[in-house]
Motif scaffolding. Structure first.
Motif, mmCIF file in Angstrom:
data_model
loop_
_atom_site.group_PDB
_atom_site.id
_atom_site.type_symbol
_atom_site.label_atom_id
_atom_site.label_comp_id
_atom_site.label_asym_id
_atom_site.label_seq_id
_atom_site.Cartn_x
_atom_site.Cartn_y
_atom_site.Cartn_z
ATOM 1 N N THR A 136 9.828 -28.754 -21.994
ATOM 2 C CA THR A 136 10.179 -27.377 -21.670
ATOM 3 C C THR A 136 11.510 -27.004 -22.294
ATOM 4 O OG1 THR A 136 11.392 -27.947 -19.662
ATOM 5 C CG2 THR A 136 8.991 -27.710 -19.472
ATOM 6 N N ASN A 137 12.009 -25.812 -21.931
ATOM 7 C CA ASN A 137 13.280 -25.368 -22.493
ATOM 8 C C ASN A 137 14.474 -26.082 -21.880
ATOM 9 O OD1 ASN A 137 13.370 -24.164 -19.994
ATOM 10 N ND2 ASN A 137 13.349 -22.059 -20.751
ATOM 11 N N ALA A 138 14.230 -27.095 -21.025
ATOM 12 C CA ALA A 138 15.312 -27.988 -20.617
ATOM 13 C C ALA A 138 15.665 -28.940 -21.748
ATOM 14 C CB ALA A 138 14.923 -28.780 -19.371
ATOM 15 N N CYS A 139 14.810 -28.994 -22.754
ATOM 16 C CA CYS A 139 14.997 -29.869 -23.908
ATOM 17 C C CYS A 139 15.300 -29.012 -25.131
ATOM 18 C CB CYS A 139 13.749 -30.715 -24.143
ATOM 19 S SG CYS A 139 13.265 -31.727 -22.723
ATOM 20 N N LEU A 140 16.478 -29.201 -25.692
ATOM 21 C CA LEU A 140 16.963 -28.314 -26.741
ATOM 22 C C LEU A 140 17.458 -29.107 -27.938
ATOM 23 C CD1 LEU A 140 19.124 -25.940 -24.508
ATOM 24 C CD2 LEU A 140 16.755 -25.587 -25.216
ATOM 25 N N LEU A 168 20.333 -29.865 -30.343
ATOM 26 C CA LEU A 168 21.793 -29.746 -30.343
ATOM 27 C C LEU A 168 22.326 -30.023 -31.746
ATOM 28 C CD1 LEU A 168 22.976 -31.588 -27.089
ATOM 29 C CD2 LEU A 168 22.917 -29.135 -27.539
ATOM 30 N N PRO A 169 23.275 -29.199 -32.199
ATOM 31 C CA PRO A 169 23.929 -28.119 -31.474
ATOM 32 C C PRO A 169 23.256 -26.761 -31.596
ATOM 33 C CG PRO A 169 25.042 -28.460 -33.549
ATOM 34 C CD PRO A 169 23.950 -29.494 -33.484
ATOM 35 N N ALA A 170 22.154 -26.675 -32.326
ATOM 36 C CA ALA A 170 21.600 -25.362 -32.688
ATOM 37 C C ALA A 170 21.277 -24.488 -31.490
ATOM 38 C CB ALA A 170 20.351 -25.541 -33.545
ATOM 39 N N GLU A 171 20.755 -25.087 -30.399
ATOM 40 C CA GLU A 171 20.332 -24.275 -29.271
ATOM 41 C C GLU A 171 21.353 -24.224 -28.140
ATOM 42 O OE1 GLU A 171 15.926 -23.951 -28.395
ATOM 43 O OE2 GLU A 171 16.039 -26.007 -29.162
ATOM 44 N N ALA A 172 22.543 -24.708 -28.384
ATOM 45 C CA ALA A 172 23.591 -24.603 -27.366
ATOM 46 C C ALA A 172 24.071 -23.160 -27.274
ATOM 47 C CB ALA A 172 24.757 -25.522 -27.700
ATOM 48 N N PRO A 173 24.452 -22.712 -26.089
ATOM 49 C CA PRO A 173 24.914 -21.325 -25.940
ATOM 50 C C PRO A 173 26.074 -21.007 -26.875
ATOM 51 C CG PRO A 173 24.529 -22.314 -23.791
ATOM 52 C CD PRO A 173 24.408 -23.429 -24.801
#
Length: 489
Positions: free
Chosen positions: A327-331, A333-338
């Motif tokens: 799910t979107n708990a898995c991202l 990094l660093p591309a999807e970090a806020p």
């Protein structure tokens, strides 16, 4: 990226052109020493690292680097039970980073032939279709960038002897972060086994000097921040060091053409990965508070990052595990970090590159990354459909120019445009600059139906199927293709 076996985000199909007593505090006896291992030790944020450092010492660990402002220690220890013994007051969490790095995908480059073009332009400019696509010549009529703008290239180092880059590097702001602590020796931040960072740096800021190619923003300075070790691994402590170095040395921008740890998707709900996520997030937030905007490659797996993903190739430096319906708990990094600007790739036709990951609400902008498998009128594309930039042969120790493709190449184009924007309109904070980059991009609509630009390649007829969703801001292109002229006019 070929599935998940790629660390830096340049596509695999690189283009060819041419011990003892009981301790105080109830800790267990020390076990026999094992191999030295690196750890990230997190203290409760806001309380400093003194208590955590004391725990580290008592557990037979050595602090390599202390980042007090974010409560993160980089530690080494040969105690096999270090993670158990260090736990206690002052330590929030700890994670071993052994096995967390991912091998750099080097790809192939060779020397580009000399080319004639506009005599007032760089000798190889006529091969730089990417610069015309984002209107770099028009932008340079306004500004080529200000030397007060410093862009950190978090990568494999930059060749300081390259004729297109020697005048462009802020040597006093360059360092190697391999191991988690900065080393400012010039030899330390030069490339040793990879020219990936040299290629990225050339796209951003190769000089207009009558030699080779031009960068998007040749008037700005680039700083080499080496995060790739000689074995081609990027460990999280190196990335944390890089972000902190950028924060403390006046960078306005960083380019990040890589992902951290062999799990291309880092899961915050996984106990093994959460401390890594938190340490990286702390470093990113602190650097953003100091005025640094980070741009990062989206990835080369042709994944829809906005939907559940099945990962069968991670970790890519060990035995892969099947992880289904992530799910979107898995991202990434660093591309999807806020707060990080996520960049996808297009080829010379302006369409999504076959390899580029995508996702509605994930991709912020897109930029030229090359596409050497896009077939036009039944003919295979050529190596010249990649991105031409500066190279360094790490075997012969010689400089040159060559082609690569990937979102590794698209991200520095966007970073260069952001550097031009900041040069023309100084004073924007990271959030304002990110928004400005999006507002000045050229919107591009979704293609209709299932998109598959390479139906005949050996990977299979449906290997690169993708479906775009959204309107003017969509999953393939985000807000659109970055535009250098729009950013400066």
């Amino acid at each position: 990226m070929n599935n998940l076996r790629r660390k830096t985000l340049a596509a695999a199909s690189a283009v060819t052109l041419g011990a003892g007593l009981a301790l105080a505090g109830g800790m267990a006896p020390v076990a026999a020493a094992g191999p030295e291992t690196s750890y990230l030790v997190l203290a409760p944020q806001g309380n400093g690292t003194a208590k955590a450092a004391a725990r580290v010492a008592a557990a037979d660990g050595t602090v390599v680097a202390a980042y007090d402002k974010i409560g993160v220690l980089v530690v080494r220890s040969s105690a096999p039970d270090f993670t158990t013994r260090v736990a206690g007051a002052g330590v929030e969490s700890v994670a071993s980073t052994a096995g967390l790095g991912t091998a750099l995908d080097e790809g192939e480059t060779v020397e580009a032939p000399a080319a004639t073009g506009d005599p007032t332009a760089e000798p190889l400019y006529n091969l730089q279709w990417d610069m015309d696509m984002i209107r770099v010549p028009q932008a340079h009529a306004v500004t080529g960038g200000s030397p007060s703008v410093v862009v950190g290239v978090l990568d494999s180092g930059i060749s300081s002897s390259h004729p297109d880059l020697a005048t462009q590097i802020a040597k006093d702001k360059s360092a190697s972060c391999v191991g988690g602590a900065p080393d400012t020796a010039e030899a330390a931040w030069n490339p040793t086994t990879s020219d990936h960072g040299t290629h990225v740096a050339g796209t951003i800021a190769a000089a207009v000097n009558g030699v080779g190619v031009t960068g998007v923003a040749p008037g700005v300075k680039v700083a080499a921040v080496k995060v790739v070790n000689d074995d081609g691994y990027i460990f999280p402590e190196a990335a944390v060091c890089g972000f902190m170095w950028a924060a403390e040395h006046g960078f306005q921008l960083t380019n990040n053409s890589y992902y951290i740890d062999p799990w291309q998707l880092n899961c915050r709900n996984d106990a093994r990965q959460r401390p890594v996520w938190k340490a990286v997030q702390r470093a990113l937030r602190y650097s953003q508070s100091q005025g640094v905007l980070h741009l990062a490659s989206a990835g080369n797996s042709n994944w829809d990052l906005a939907h559940k993903i099945t990962d069968t190739g991670s970790p890519n430096n060990g035995t892969p595990e099947d992880r289904e319906n992530l799910t979107n708990a898995c991202l990434v990094l660093p591309a999807e970090a806020p707060g990080v600007v996520t960049v996808a790739a297009v080829g010379p036709t302006g369409e999504k590159s076959y390899y580029s990951s995508y996702g509605q609400g994930v991709i912020d902008v897109t930029a030229p990354g090359g596409d050497t498998r896009f077939r036009t009128q039944g003919a295979r594309s050529t190596s010249a459909d990649g991105i031409l930039s500066t190279t360094f042969n790490t075997t012969t120790r010689t400089n040159g120019w060559g082609y690569k493709q990937g979102t590794s190449m698209s991200s520095p184009h966007a970073t260069g445009v952001a550097a031009l924007a900041l040069s023309a309109h100084p004073g924007m904070n990271p959030g304002q600059l990110a928004s400005f980059l999006e507002r000045t991009a050229v919107a591009k609509s979704c293609p209709s139906g299932v998109y598959n630009p390479v139906p005949l390649i050996p990977a299979g007829p449906d290997a690169y199927d993708a479906t775009c969703s959204g309107g003017n801001r969509n999953g393939f292109y985000g807000a659109g293709v970055v535009d250098a002229y729009n950013a400066v006019k």
